[in-house]
Design a protein around this motif. Structure first.
Motif, PDB file in Angstrom:
ATOM      1  N   ALA A 160      46.314  34.892  44.134  1.00  0.00           N
ATOM      2  CA  ALA A 160      47.042  34.027  43.490  1.00  0.00           C
ATOM      3  C   ALA A 160      46.271  32.810  43.254  1.00  0.00           C
ATOM      4  N   GLY A 161      46.731  32.037  42.688  1.00  0.00           N
ATOM      5  CA  GLY A 161      45.788  30.926  42.303  1.00  0.00           C
ATOM      6  C   GLY A 161      44.733  30.868  40.787  1.00  0.00           C
ATOM      7  N   ASN A 162      45.090  31.673  40.309  1.00  0.00           N
ATOM      8  CA  ASN A 162      44.402  31.632  38.760  1.00  0.00           C
ATOM      9  C   ASN A 162      42.583  32.755  39.428  1.00  0.00           C
ATOM     10  N   VAL A 163      42.357  32.968  40.730  1.00  0.00           N
ATOM     11  CA  VAL A 163      41.567  33.450  40.844  1.00  0.00           C
ATOM     12  C   VAL A 163      41.157  35.432  40.845  1.00  0.00           C
ATOM     13  N   LEU A 164      40.339  35.138  39.441  1.00  0.00           N
ATOM     14  CA  LEU A 164      39.455  36.770  39.131  1.00  0.00           C
ATOM     15  C   LEU A 164      38.808  37.166  40.264  1.00  0.00           C
ATOM     16  N   LYS A 165      38.858  38.768  41.681  1.00  0.00           N
ATOM     17  CA  LYS A 165      37.975  38.361  41.791  1.00  0.00           C
ATOM     18  C   LYS A 165      36.985  39.374  41.390  1.00  0.00           C
ATOM     19  N   VAL A 166      35.846  39.391  40.913  1.00  0.00           N
ATOM     20  CA  VAL A 166      35.251  40.220  40.483  1.00  0.00           C
ATOM     21  C   VAL A 166      33.738  40.613  41.640  1.00  0.00           C
ATOM     22  N   ASP A 167      34.275  40.726  42.551  1.00  0.00           N
ATOM     23  CA  ASP A 167      32.569  40.716  43.886  1.00  0.00           C
ATOM     24  C   ASP A 167      32.097  42.022  43.929  1.00  0.00           C
ATOM     25  N   SER A 168      33.150  43.759  43.317  1.00  0.00           N
ATOM     26  CA  SER A 168      32.034  44.266  43.847  1.00  0.00           C
ATOM     27  C   SER A 168      31.380  44.762  42.473  1.00  0.00           C
ATOM     28  N   PHE A 169      31.123  43.864  41.398  1.00  0.00           N
ATOM     29  CA  PHE A 169      30.223  44.050  40.387  1.00  0.00           C
ATOM     30  C   PHE A 169      29.665  42.898  39.271  1.00  0.00           C
ATOM     31  N   LEU A 170      30.265  41.759  39.784  1.00  0.00           N
ATOM     32  CA  LEU A 170      29.561  40.266  39.880  1.00  0.00           C
ATOM     33  C   LEU A 170      28.809  39.200  40.600  1.00  0.00           C
ATOM     34  N   LEU A 203      31.650  36.552  27.239  1.00  0.00           N
ATOM     35  CA  LEU A 203      31.616  37.247  27.198  1.00  0.00           C
ATOM     36  C   LEU A 203      32.993  38.633  26.944  1.00  0.00           C
ATOM     37  N   ALA A 204      33.620  37.702  27.621  1.00  0.00           N
ATOM     38  CA  ALA A 204      35.075  38.674  27.932  1.00  0.00           C
ATOM     39  C   ALA A 204      36.154  36.994  28.096  1.00  0.00           C
ATOM     40  N   ILE A 205      37.076  36.817  27.637  1.00  0.00           N
ATOM     41  CA  ILE A 205      37.826  35.596  27.500  1.00  0.00           C
ATOM     42  C   ILE A 205      39.255  36.039  28.249  1.00  0.00           C
ATOM     43  N   VAL A 206      40.037  35.653  29.622  1.00  0.00           N
ATOM     44  CA  VAL A 206      41.268  36.310  29.489  1.00  0.00           C
ATOM     45  C   VAL A 206      41.837  35.670  29.710  1.00  0.00           C
ATOM     46  N   GLU A 207      42.796  36.612  28.478  1.00  0.00           N
ATOM     47  CA  GLU A 207      43.923  35.596  27.970  1.00  0.00           C
ATOM     48  C   GLU A 207      45.287  35.112  29.289  1.00  0.00           C
ATOM     49  N   SER A 208      45.563  36.536  29.870  1.00  0.00           N
ATOM     50  CA  SER A 208      46.355  36.151  30.772  1.00  0.00           C
ATOM     51  C   SER A 208      46.239  36.522  31.837  1.00  0.00           C
ATOM     52  N   MET A 209      46.227  36.570  33.526  1.00  0.00           N
ATOM     53  CA  MET A 209      46.755  37.844  33.874  1.00  0.00           C
ATOM     54  C   MET A 209      47.872  37.484  35.322  1.00  0.00           C
ATOM     55  N   ASP A 210      48.028  38.195  36.234  1.00  0.00           N
ATOM     56  CA  ASP A 210      49.441  38.152  36.673  1.00  0.00           C
ATOM     57  C   ASP A 210      48.898  38.605  38.577  1.00  0.00           C
ATOM     58  N   ASP A 211      49.234  37.751  38.931  1.00  0.00           N
ATOM     59  CA  ASP A 211      48.291  38.618  40.823  1.00  0.00           C
ATOM     60  C   ASP A 211      49.703  38.909  41.287  1.00  0.00           C
ATOM     61  N   GLN A 212      51.384  39.327  40.518  1.00  0.00           N
ATOM     62  CA  GLN A 212      52.141  39.694  40.847  1.00  0.00           C
ATOM     63  C   GLN A 212      51.858  41.731  40.734  1.00  0.00           C
ATOM     64  N   THR A 213      51.678  41.262  39.065  1.00  0.00           N
ATOM     65  CA  THR A 213      51.676  42.601  38.952  1.00  0.00           C
ATOM     66  C   THR A 213      49.810  43.805  38.821  1.00  0.00           C
TER      67      THR A 213
END
Ligand code: 5GP
Length: 192
Positions: free
Chosen positions: A16-26, A175-185
């Motif tokens: 939630a809050g537009n946060v993308l977690k990538v702790d496992s590789f970055l 290197l990657a541009i996230v266009e959209s992300m949904d914390d529900q799905t």
């Protein structure tokens, strides 16, 4: 960069809050083979610009910047988050609003490590609202140095930072541009 997009799809977690977690590789555990490919890609993307130093900000930018630096054969300077700014004139300083921690940091770089003839490639892990980059750009300019380019691992394209940086005429490669992300799905789409 397909490899990074695939990894984000596989292991990224949308919070939630537009946060993308990538702790496992970055951001916590680091996949160095992936960082190595990212470093190579930054070198390919910025092969036409002059770079004599890479600059990043602690903590998460450092690993990516160091691996990339091996392809550019230049040193890495990282901006430090300071508890308090010493005002003895030995440092360039700026304030940066942290997207993930919701607080303002004083950030410093020693004047010893930046000079007017520097051609700086700024590298960071994420671009959201652009506060971290604005602070780093301010510091480069305060030193009279030049921003040759900005390399970002993951840009969240639906936040304002990317547009803001590009509209300033700065060369930004993500290197990657996230266009959209949904914390529900958990769905993540990319811009191409
Ligand atoms: P900005 O200053 O562009 O708003 O945010 C960029 C900084 O915040 C990056 O240095 C990164 O550490 C952190 N950040 C912003 N968004 C995210 C996110 O979605 N996930 C993670 N892991 N870090 C983020």
């Amino acid at each position: 960069m397909k490899l990074l997009e695939e990894r984000i799809q596989k292991d990224g977690i949308v919070k939630a809050g537009n946060v993308l977690k990538v702790d496992s590789f970055l951001n916590h555990q680091m996949d160095i083979a992936l960082f190595n490919e990212m470093g190579k890609e930054f070198k390919r993307l910025f092969s036409d610009v002059e770079v004599n130093k890479i600059m990043t900000i602690e903590a998460s930018g450092i690993g990516i910047a160091c691996i990339a630096a091996q392809y550019f054969h230049v040193p890495v300077v990282f901006a430090k988050k300071a508890q308090s700014v010493n005002i003895d004139g030995e440092v360039y300083s700026t304030k940066i609003q942290s997207f993930t921690h919701k607080r303002v940091y004083d950030v410093i770089v020693s004047k010893k490590y930046l000079s007017p003839d520097d051609k700086i490639l700024i590298i960071d892990d994420f671009l959201a609202n652009g506060c971290a980059l604005e602070g780093l750009i301010d510091i480069v300019h305060a030193a009279g140095a030049q921003v040759s380019g900005i390399g970002i691992a993951i840009e969240k394209g639906f936040q304002k930072g990317g547009d803001m940086i590009r509209s300033r005429g700065l060369r930004l490669e993500s290197l990657a541009i996230v266009e959209s992300m949904d914390d529900q799905t958990g769905a993540i789409t990319f811009r191409h």
